[in-house]
Motif scaffolding. Structure first.
Motif, mmCIF file in Angstrom:
data_model
loop_
_atom_site.group_PDB
_atom_site.id
_atom_site.type_symbol
_atom_site.label_atom_id
_atom_site.label_comp_id
_atom_site.label_asym_id
_atom_site.label_seq_id
_atom_site.Cartn_x
_atom_site.Cartn_y
_atom_site.Cartn_z
ATOM 1 N N GLY B 134 0.803 -1.229 0.000
ATOM 2 C CA GLY B 134 0.000 0.000 0.000
ATOM 3 C C GLY B 134 0.827 1.266 0.000
ATOM 4 N N TYR B 135 2.132 1.155 0.137
ATOM 5 C CA TYR B 135 3.017 2.328 0.137
ATOM 6 C C TYR B 135 3.806 2.376 -1.173
ATOM 7 C CZ TYR B 135 2.378 3.340 5.120
ATOM 8 O OH TYR B 135 1.865 3.688 6.333
ATOM 9 N N HIS B 136 4.108 3.601 -1.614
ATOM 10 C CA HIS B 136 5.034 3.773 -2.732
ATOM 11 C C HIS B 136 6.414 3.994 -2.115
ATOM 12 C CE1 HIS B 136 6.341 4.970 -6.768
ATOM 13 N NE2 HIS B 136 7.150 5.776 -6.100
ATOM 14 N N SER B 137 7.354 3.123 -2.442
ATOM 15 C CA SER B 137 8.659 3.133 -1.795
ATOM 16 C C SER B 137 9.703 3.849 -2.655
ATOM 17 C CB SER B 137 9.073 1.681 -1.541
ATOM 18 O OG SER B 137 10.316 1.660 -0.899
ATOM 19 N N ILE B 138 10.482 4.723 -2.039
ATOM 20 C CA ILE B 138 11.587 5.374 -2.760
ATOM 21 C C ILE B 138 12.858 5.261 -1.916
ATOM 22 C CG2 ILE B 138 10.350 7.053 -4.211
ATOM 23 C CD1 ILE B 138 10.587 9.076 -1.980
ATOM 24 N N ALA B 139 13.985 5.028 -2.597
ATOM 25 C CA ALA B 139 15.269 4.915 -1.905
ATOM 26 C C ALA B 139 15.990 6.254 -1.976
ATOM 27 C CB ALA B 139 16.108 3.826 -2.561
ATOM 28 N N ILE B 140 16.473 6.715 -0.835
ATOM 29 C CA ILE B 140 17.093 8.041 -0.746
ATOM 30 C C ILE B 140 18.502 7.914 -0.199
ATOM 31 C CG2 ILE B 140 16.921 10.320 0.411
ATOM 32 C CD1 ILE B 140 14.721 9.909 -1.581
ATOM 33 N N ALA B 141 19.453 8.551 -0.882
ATOM 34 C CA ALA B 141 20.819 8.593 -0.352
ATOM 35 C C ALA B 141 20.865 9.592 0.807
ATOM 36 C CB ALA B 141 21.787 9.021 -1.454
ATOM 37 N N HIS B 142 21.791 9.382 1.721
ATOM 38 C CA HIS B 142 21.759 10.207 2.942
ATOM 39 C C HIS B 142 21.988 11.690 2.638
ATOM 40 C CE1 HIS B 142 26.207 10.180 3.020
ATOM 41 N NE2 HIS B 142 26.049 11.275 3.737
ATOM 42 N N GLU B 143 22.791 11.991 1.606
ATOM 43 C CA GLU B 143 23.059 13.409 1.313
ATOM 44 C C GLU B 143 21.856 14.106 0.676
ATOM 45 O OE1 GLU B 143 24.786 10.899 0.099
ATOM 46 O OE2 GLU B 143 24.852 10.965 -2.083
ATOM 47 N N ALA B 144 20.871 13.294 0.230
ATOM 48 C CA ALA B 144 19.677 13.884 -0.386
ATOM 49 C C ALA B 144 18.553 14.123 0.617
ATOM 50 C CB ALA B 144 19.168 12.978 -1.507
ATOM 51 N N LEU B 145 18.760 13.760 1.863
ATOM 52 C CA LEU B 145 17.705 14.010 2.861
ATOM 53 C C LEU B 145 17.568 15.520 3.077
ATOM 54 C CD1 LEU B 145 18.396 11.133 5.378
ATOM 55 C CD2 LEU B 145 16.268 11.523 4.124
ATOM 56 N N PRO B 146 16.362 16.002 3.327
ATOM 57 C CA PRO B 146 16.142 17.453 3.347
ATOM 58 C C PRO B 146 16.776 18.165 4.547
ATOM 59 C CG PRO B 146 14.131 16.278 3.889
ATOM 60 C CD PRO B 146 15.127 15.249 3.504
ATOM 61 N N ARG B 147 16.919 19.471 4.364
ATOM 62 C CA ARG B 147 17.497 20.324 5.419
ATOM 63 C C ARG B 147 16.422 21.103 6.170
ATOM 64 N NH1 ARG B 147 21.193 17.915 1.981
ATOM 65 N NH2 ARG B 147 23.296 18.204 2.780
ATOM 66 N N HIS B 148 15.173 20.983 5.745
ATOM 67 C CA HIS B 148 14.072 21.646 6.442
ATOM 68 C C HIS B 148 13.077 20.591 6.900
ATOM 69 C CE1 HIS B 148 15.621 25.018 4.021
ATOM 70 N NE2 HIS B 148 15.316 25.713 5.093
ATOM 71 N N ALA B 149 12.665 20.701 8.153
ATOM 72 C CA ALA B 149 11.731 19.709 8.693
ATOM 73 C C ALA B 149 10.417 19.703 7.927
ATOM 74 C CB ALA B 149 11.478 19.999 10.168
ATOM 75 N N SER B 150 10.023 20.872 7.414
ATOM 76 C CA SER B 150 8.726 20.931 6.715
ATOM 77 C C SER B 150 8.714 20.032 5.484
ATOM 78 C CB SER B 150 8.412 22.374 6.324
ATOM 79 O OG SER B 150 9.461 22.923 5.560
ATOM 80 N N ALA B 151 9.908 19.768 4.892
ATOM 81 C CA ALA B 151 9.955 18.912 3.700
ATOM 82 C C ALA B 151 9.601 17.469 4.025
ATOM 83 C CB ALA B 151 11.337 18.986 3.056
ATOM 84 N N TYR B 152 9.720 17.075 5.301
ATOM 85 C CA TYR B 152 9.343 15.713 5.675
ATOM 86 C C TYR B 152 7.846 15.485 5.548
ATOM 87 C CZ TYR B 152 13.916 14.175 7.269
ATOM 88 O OH TYR B 152 15.218 13.772 7.306
ATOM 89 N N SER B 153 7.080 16.567 5.412
ATOM 90 C CA SER B 153 5.633 16.382 5.261
ATOM 91 C C SER B 153 5.305 15.727 3.918
ATOM 92 C CB SER B 153 4.901 17.715 5.401
ATOM 93 O OG SER B 153 5.120 18.520 4.266
#
Lengths: 164, 484
Positions: B134-153
């Motif tokens: 039921g989830y769409h899965s995406i793989a993210i490299a650690h350097e691509a994780l966001p710098r703003h908490a709001s982007a986690y939404s």
């Protein structure tokens, strides 16, 4: 005296319609504010109402006054248009109506006031020379109402698009 | 004919002064969306903008979607790449434009992908895979994780390994910690350690939405027995405020209207007809000037909640702006995280301050009576520790176990409110329980009480605070207490 009385009557007519529309506008906005309503729409409607009412009342009141007196009634007619400006300006501040549309509408009303005022001179002299005073009054009233009716029917053409 | 030599001469002179290279030189612009461009409708994401210029110049970057945009201004140094992460509301297509004086603007277009299913982002060592039905899965490299908490939404669940947490830079960790503090759904994979402990400490909602799993392979099975708790955030726009700012303006406008009509009636009565036309002109100028000169108002309502013993509270806030003049207006925003217009505001621009790394200003078309709300969400440090215990005589003891004094507030339990006196550090107060009158709660206390589980007890404070944007700021804080 008669010029003063007739012109002040036109100016007071402008004041009365401005006061009526301002009361409606402030009432609607006052009710809309606590409930997160839409003051912008009410403000645009107030401007439109003021433009329409003055446009219709200018010939309806101005033509009979001018023809009866056989004199120009420009001061009263121009004041009839101008007394609404403070309310128009405040309503414009609260609306999405463009400044260009408001200026165009007010310019059209001023032009209409000048034209109707001019009808108080030459045509009025002709009418008074050929007709009795009562007949002139009747003719002036009918002419005023017919012009007002014509303006109402053709309102889509002379009211700027940004207002309607 | 005589002027034929003039143009090359001017160009040569300009070139010798360094003007022509500065005008012709351009800059490189690259932009990457967070989460590989995946997001969901109504969410916030982040655009990673990279800029390089061969000459030093100020550059304005605008990230624009439909009807809303975010602008930032930076000073580029010659040959020094600049990187800027800008939070922005998700849209089908975003356009990123960099412009500078004397240079043709450079634009990039970024299409975003809107997932219909919940998004599962996996930030783990290469080779580790995770998926959930039921989830769409995406793989993210650690350097691509966001710098703003709001982007986690943009995502619904983050799966992250301890080693990736350890590799995050300072801003990435701050964003992740804020996301954890706001009860974001996170699965932490990997062994115990310093970073695993830090993640557990940052988690809000008493850690109900942080799941530890030793292996990603059995994630689905693990989550079926340890489901995430629903996140019940306060709707900031429903927070109470003293009065609608437009209502105060209404009084002034009504007074100005009555005064202007009275003045014109007087002019018609007292002046000669040919002077009448001047009266409306003067009165119009006067009324518009007076109303425009009134200072616009701004007010802020902040609601924060924390669990007992937690050093972090999650908050929702709303700031209302009510200017009095029809003009393009810059409204300074409170120094809070995650600023976004609560509802779309046409032709508005949010200004991102690269120094504070926050949305600092909202530029919008102001109208009389128009109130523009801006919503915030994030986490803030709290230094409040209070312990409540029942005494044998039926009273309660409230003890301030923190290092800072506590203001007067109330204790909430089972829809009832008890007065909580101000407490100095290490002070204890005995609270009498009044079964009859204590159920008469204010609307805001009722709202606070409704957020508690049956039998749960909480301390509740309402305070005025200065949050850096002027105007009136009310802060309500609900601190859940451990049952004793």
């Amino acid at each position: 005296m008669s010029l003063n009385r007739s012109s002040s009557g036109l100016a007071i007519a402008g004041l009365v319609i401005t006061a009526v529309v301002a009361t409606w506008w402030l009432g609607t906005v006052g009710l809309a504010l606590p409930s997160s309503g839409n003051p912008e729409r009410a403000s645009a409607q107030a401007i439109l109402a003021l433009v329409l009412l003055r446009g219709l009342l200018l010939p309806a009141f101005g033509l009979p006054a001018g023809l009866r007196l056989a004199r120009a009634t420009w001061p009263g007619l121009l004041t009839m248009v101008a007394v609404a400006w403070p309310v128009v300006a405040l309503a414009w501040s609260a609306s999405e109506v463009t400044l260009h549309a408001v200026l165009a509408a007010e310019g059209a009303l001023l032009a209409l006031a000048v034209v109707i005022g001019a009808l108080g001179t030459a045509p009025a002299h002709l009418a008074r020379e050929r007709l009795s005073a009562d007949a002139t009054d009747i003719m002036a009233t009918v002419a005023g109402l017919l012009v007002a009716l014509g303006l109402w029917v053709t309102r889509q053409h002379w009211i700027p698009a940004g207002l309607s | 004919m005589r002027r034929r030599w003039l143009t090359p001469l001017l160009l040569a002179a300009g070139a010798s002064l360094g003007l022509v290279p500065a005008c012709l030189a351009s800059f490189d612009l690259a932009a990457t969306p967070a989460w590989q461009g995946w997001t969901r409708a109504g969410r916030t994401t982040e655009i990673d903008v990279r800029l390089t210029s061969d000459v030093a110049r100020p550059v304005r970057i605008v990230v624009a979607g439909t009807g809303r945009s975010v602008a930032a201004e930076i000073d580029l140094q010659a040959g020094v790449p600049e990187r800027l992460q800008i939070p922005v509301a998700a849209d089908d297509v975003l356009s990123i434009t960099a412009s500078a004086p004397g240079v043709a603007p450079v634009s990039r277009t970024l299409p975003l992908a809107f997932a219909q299913s919940p998004l599962l982002a996996v930030a783990a060592e290469s080779g580790d895979r995770a998926s959930l039905d039921g989830y769409h899965s995406i793989a993210i490299a650690h350097e691509a994780l966001p710098r703003h908490a709001s982007a986690y939404s943009s995502i619904d669940v983050l799966v992250i390994s301890s080693s990736v947490v350890a590799a995050l830079d300072e801003r990435q960790w701050a964003a992740l910690a804020t996301h954890l503090g706001r009860c974001g759904r996170v699965v932490l994979a990997g062994p115990e350690g310093e970073w695993a402990a830090a993640v557990e400490k940052a988690a809000g909602c008493a850690g109900r939405n942080l799941v530890r799993t030793p292996s990603l392979g059995r994630l689905a099975e693990f989550l079926s027995t340890n489901p995430f708790a629903p996140v019940d955030a306060v709707n900031p726009t429903s927070l109470p405020r003293a009065a609608t700012p437009g209502q105060a303006q209404w009084g002034y406008v009504a007074a100005a209207t009555i005064a202007s009509l009275a003045l014109m009636a007087l002019a018609v009565m007292l002046l000669k007809p040919f002077a009448w036309i001047a009266a409306p002109v003067v009165v119009t100028a006067l009324s518009v000037t007076v109303i425009g000169a009134l200072s616009g108002s701004t007010s802020l309502a902040l609601w924060s909640e924390a669990e007992s013993g937690s050093s972090v509270a999650r908050y929702q806030a709303v700031q209302w702006h009510s200017p009095t003049k029809r003009s393009r207006t810059d409204a300074p925003l409170a120094a809070l995280d995650g600023a976004q217009p609560c509802s779309p505001i046409s032709e508005s621009v949010l200004r991102y301050d690269p120094t504070s790394r926050r949305i600092s200003t909202l530029e919008f078309d102001a109208r009389l009576f128009r109130t523009v709300p801006v919503c915030f969400s994030g986490t803030m440090a709290v230094d409040r520790a209070i312990r409540v215990s029942a005494n044998p005589d039926g009273t309660l003891s409230a003890r301030n176990e923190g290092r800072t004094p506590l203001p007067a507030g109330s204790l909430l339990r089972d829809g009832r409110s008890l007065e909580l006196p101000a407490l100095a550090a290490d002070a204890t107060a005995v609270i009498q329980i009044q079964p009859a009158g204590s159920a008469d709660l204010s609307p805001v206390a009722k709202r606070a009480a409704s957020r508690l589980a049956p039998g749960e007890i909480a301390a509740f404070w309402a305070e005025s605070r200065n949050l850096g944007a002027g105007g009136e700021a009310t802060h309500w804080h609900l601190q859940r207490l451990r049952p004793q």
